[in-house]
Scaffold this motif. Structure first.
Motif, PDB file in Angstrom:
ATOM      1  N   UNK A 553       0.829  -1.197   0.000  1.00 51.76           N
ATOM      2  CA  UNK A 553       0.000   0.000   0.000  1.00 51.76           C
ATOM      3  C   UNK A 553       0.869   1.254   0.000  1.00 51.76           C
ATOM      4  N   UNK A 554       1.928   1.237   0.801  1.00 54.90           N
ATOM      5  CA  UNK A 554       2.877   2.346   0.843  1.00 54.90           C
ATOM      6  C   UNK A 554       4.297   1.786   0.855  1.00 54.90           C
ATOM      7  N   UNK A 555       5.210   2.499   0.245  1.00 55.99           N
ATOM      8  CA  UNK A 555       6.614   2.064   0.173  1.00 55.99           C
ATOM      9  C   UNK A 555       7.522   3.244   0.492  1.00 55.99           C
ATOM     10  N   UNK A 556       8.500   2.994   1.372  1.00 49.55           N
ATOM     11  CA  UNK A 556       9.431   4.065   1.753  1.00 49.55           C
ATOM     12  C   UNK A 556      10.840   3.489   1.813  1.00 49.55           C
ATOM     13  N   UNK A 557      11.742   4.017   0.970  1.00 50.68           N
ATOM     14  CA  UNK A 557      13.146   3.637   1.016  1.00 50.68           C
ATOM     15  C   UNK A 557      13.832   4.512   2.061  1.00 50.68           C
ATOM     16  N   UNK A 558      14.261   3.905   3.163  1.00 47.65           N
ATOM     17  CA  UNK A 558      14.804   4.651   4.293  1.00 47.65           C
ATOM     18  C   UNK A 558      16.218   5.155   4.057  1.00 47.65           C
ATOM     19  N   UNK A 559      16.808   4.737   2.913  1.00 47.44           N
ATOM     20  CA  UNK A 559      18.145   5.227   2.593  1.00 47.44           C
ATOM     21  C   UNK A 559      18.105   6.680   2.108  1.00 47.44           C
ATOM     22  N   UNK A 560      16.914   7.129   1.737  1.00 48.21           N
ATOM     23  CA  UNK A 560      16.783   8.478   1.187  1.00 48.21           C
ATOM     24  C   UNK A 560      15.722   9.248   1.972  1.00 48.21           C
ATOM     25  N   UNK A 561      15.820  10.556   1.909  1.00 46.88           N
ATOM     26  CA  UNK A 561      14.843  11.401   2.583  1.00 46.88           C
ATOM     27  C   UNK A 561      14.257  12.399   1.586  1.00 46.88           C
ATOM     28  N   UNK A 562      13.560  11.862   0.606  1.00 48.48           N
ATOM     29  CA  UNK A 562      12.908  12.746  -0.367  1.00 48.48           C
ATOM     30  C   UNK A 562      11.656  13.347   0.252  1.00 48.48           C
ATOM     31  N   UNK A 563      11.341  14.567  -0.140  1.00 47.78           N
ATOM     32  CA  UNK A 563      10.114  15.206   0.339  1.00 47.78           C
ATOM     33  C   UNK A 563       8.931  14.732  -0.498  1.00 47.78           C
TER      34      UNK A 563
END
Length: 563
Positions: A553-563
């Protein structure tokens, strides 16, 4: 004194010799002889009534056993002299003497009046019956449910699961009456293991225990407790029968309902509702409960109810309270003619059906209310009655909403392509601020197959294999319709979140090192997803499922901090 002995002596009053005509003629010896003859049939009949029927020794209930004896007595008093007089009249050509029949005939007439009055008297006390529940009318909604405590397992599936664990005990016991209850803030179906018949009771004497079926988790294992020796049971006979055992000590109450419950330490108890009538034979009020240890037989009457006890208000009494409150709002004659403002509890197969649900502070009897028209499938309101305290709230803000039958019908149409699938008893909840029917879908053998959510206002149906999937799809539908999720409801209902390193990635499929039983399908329109590679730390929000491939449902790559 033993309740059965008292009942025997009281019942025996009904066999008093009614031929007082002999007293007027000074035939005292003959009267006493007739009394002894009455005792010859009266003693065994009174013993049977006291031991088998076990009447409540309070007014007006006590009229019934005495009335049975008096009716037999009157017939004996009338018929026997008539045979004798017939011989005398034929032989001596005398006129029949009917004076001796005045008293027994009068008694029969009085008994007939009492019999006829039983259903009639309450009709002149409908205002009292209507007010008996002390109902509070509310325009609010019921409180939102914690989705982790939604009841998913209906009674049919509970019996199905319970039967499966009887196993090696099947030769002597069977699943007894199952009831739903809160144990340590969790819903369970609980049933005693009852001995199958008289011969099995005669051989085995005691029940080995009980079963617990998780009502909130369909996948949970059934608990079978089989290392006990339960002596006092419904299936036991003679002095070990639970009803007779309690009656012997507490004959001066109506013993209305026997519920097998567990306390917070999971010790089995019988909880017996002690009630009294307030309107002739009806209009019952609960005076307290009698709690019985089925192992030792020890029992105690409680007016102050222990917190773990769920069932104080009997189910049948809740049904009556709901009917009296809705039907008699403007008296009895209104139910037959104009039916102004009248509403009645919804029925299942023509029978009023209340069912126990979890509420904000314990268990409640729930039922919908509809118009008197049998064709009406909509709600006029619904009631919640606390099963322990009797607190009764009628919610009137749902006019036109789908009732139980309509909700099940809509759910059934959604699974009509699956042969044998059918909707079980629906449960009413506030989900995401919207009143919703949760309808378990069963197969023909009563096994749970799907969970349907029916929007009570519109009848819209969502059906999925597991509850979490249904919740997510239902919430998405609500949001698409512009329904704002109320504050205090769970925004993440049905979702789970996992963090971990990417073990393998191939196009839009990802496997995590700490969750390699699933492959997560990600949306490649997400920029972070497109640059993700193996060993990246990621966070995925998803719906738990038995499937191998699950949509993220949601995906977040923690290596990056995109806004």
């Amino acid at each position: 004194m033993n309740g059965i002995i008292i009942a025997f002596l009281v019942t025996l009053v009904g066999c008093i010799n009614l031929d007082f005509y002999k007293f007027g003629r000074g035939e005292f010896h003959s009267w006493f002889k007739g009394q002894l003859n009455n005792l010859k049939w009266g003693v065994p009949v009174a013993a049977i009534v006291a031991y088998i029927y076990m009447p409540a020794l309070l007014f007006p209930d006590i009229i019934t056993p005495i009335g049975i004896m008096l009716a037999i007595n009157c017939l004996v008093t009338i018929i026997k002299p008539m045979k004798i007089q017939k011989v005398i009249i034929v032989d001596q050509k005398q006129k029949p003497d009917f004076a001796r029949f005045k008293l027994p005939i009068t008694v029969l007439v009085i008994l007939l009046i009492v019999l006829v009055s039983a259903p009639i008297v309450p009709l002149f006390q409908t205002k009292t019956l209507h007010e008996l529940p002390n109902a509070v009318v509310s325009n609010e909604k019921i409180n939102p449910i914690d989705i982790s405590h939604i009841r998913q397992v209906p009674i049919e599936f509970a019996y199905w699961k319970a039967d499966k664990v009887i196993g090696d005990l099947g030769y002597k016991v069977q699943v007894g009456q199952i009831s739903i209850q809160l144990i340590n803030d969790h819903l369970y179906w609980v049933a005693p293991l009852e001995l199958g018949n008289f011969w099995k009771w005669l051989r085995f004497k005691t029940s080995p225990g009980f079963v617990m079926v998780d009502a909130e988790d369909p996948e949970a294992k059934v608990e079978r407790i089989d290392d006990l020796e339960l002596n006092y049971m419904n299936s036991a006979f003679f002095q070990k029968n639970i009803y007779r055992h309690v009656y012997q000590k507490y004959p001066f109450y109506r013993l209305s309902e026997f519920t097998f419950e567990l306390d917070d330490e999971k010790n089995p108890k019988w909880v017996v509702s002690a009630v009294k009538p307030t309107v002739w034979f009806t209009g019952e009020q609960v005076l307290g409960v009698i709690i019985v240890d089925p192992v030792t037989g020890e029992m105690e009457f409680h007016q102050k109810i222990p917190k773990w006890v769920d069932r104080v208000i009997p189910e049948k009494l809740s049904e009556e309270y709901n009917y009296w409150f809705g039907a008699y709002i403007n008296g009895f004659w209104n139910t037959k003619f104009s039916q102004k403002d009248m509403h009645v509890p919804t029925t299942s197969n023509g029978i009023i059906d209340v069912f126990a649900v979890r509420g904000p502070d314990g268990m409640y009897w729930f039922t919908g209310h509809t118009s008197p028209s049998a064709a009406d499938k909509s709600l006029m309101g619904y009631s919640m009655m606390n099963t322990q305290t009797g607190e009764f709230v009628y919610y009137s803000n749902v006019s036109g909403y789908y009732n139980e039958d309509a909700a099940v019908s809509n759910a059934n149409s959604k699974v009509s392509n699956f042969q044998g699938y059918w909707g079980a008893q629906p449960i009413f909840y506030n989900l995401f601020g919207e009143l919703t029917w949760v309808v378990p879908i069963l197969s023909s053998n009563s096994k749970l197959q799907r969970i349907a959510l029916v929007h009570a206002e519109t009848g819209y149906v969502v059906v999925e294999e597991i509850l979490s999937d249904s919740l997510v799809e239902y919430k998405q539908w609500l949001q698409e319709k512009g329904v704002s999720i109320e504050a205090g409801t769970d925004e993440d209902a049905g979702y789970q979140t996992v963090e971990g390193k990417v073990k393998r990635i191939n196009n839009d499929l990802i496997v995590l090192e700490n969750n390699d039983e699933h492959m997560f399908k990600i949306n490649l329109e997400n920029n972070e997803a497109r640059i993700t590679k193996e060993n990246d730390q990621v966070k995925i929000k998803y719906i738990e499922s038995d499937k191998t491939i699950i949509d993220a449902k949601e995906f977040d790559n923690l290596e990056f901090e995109f806004e």
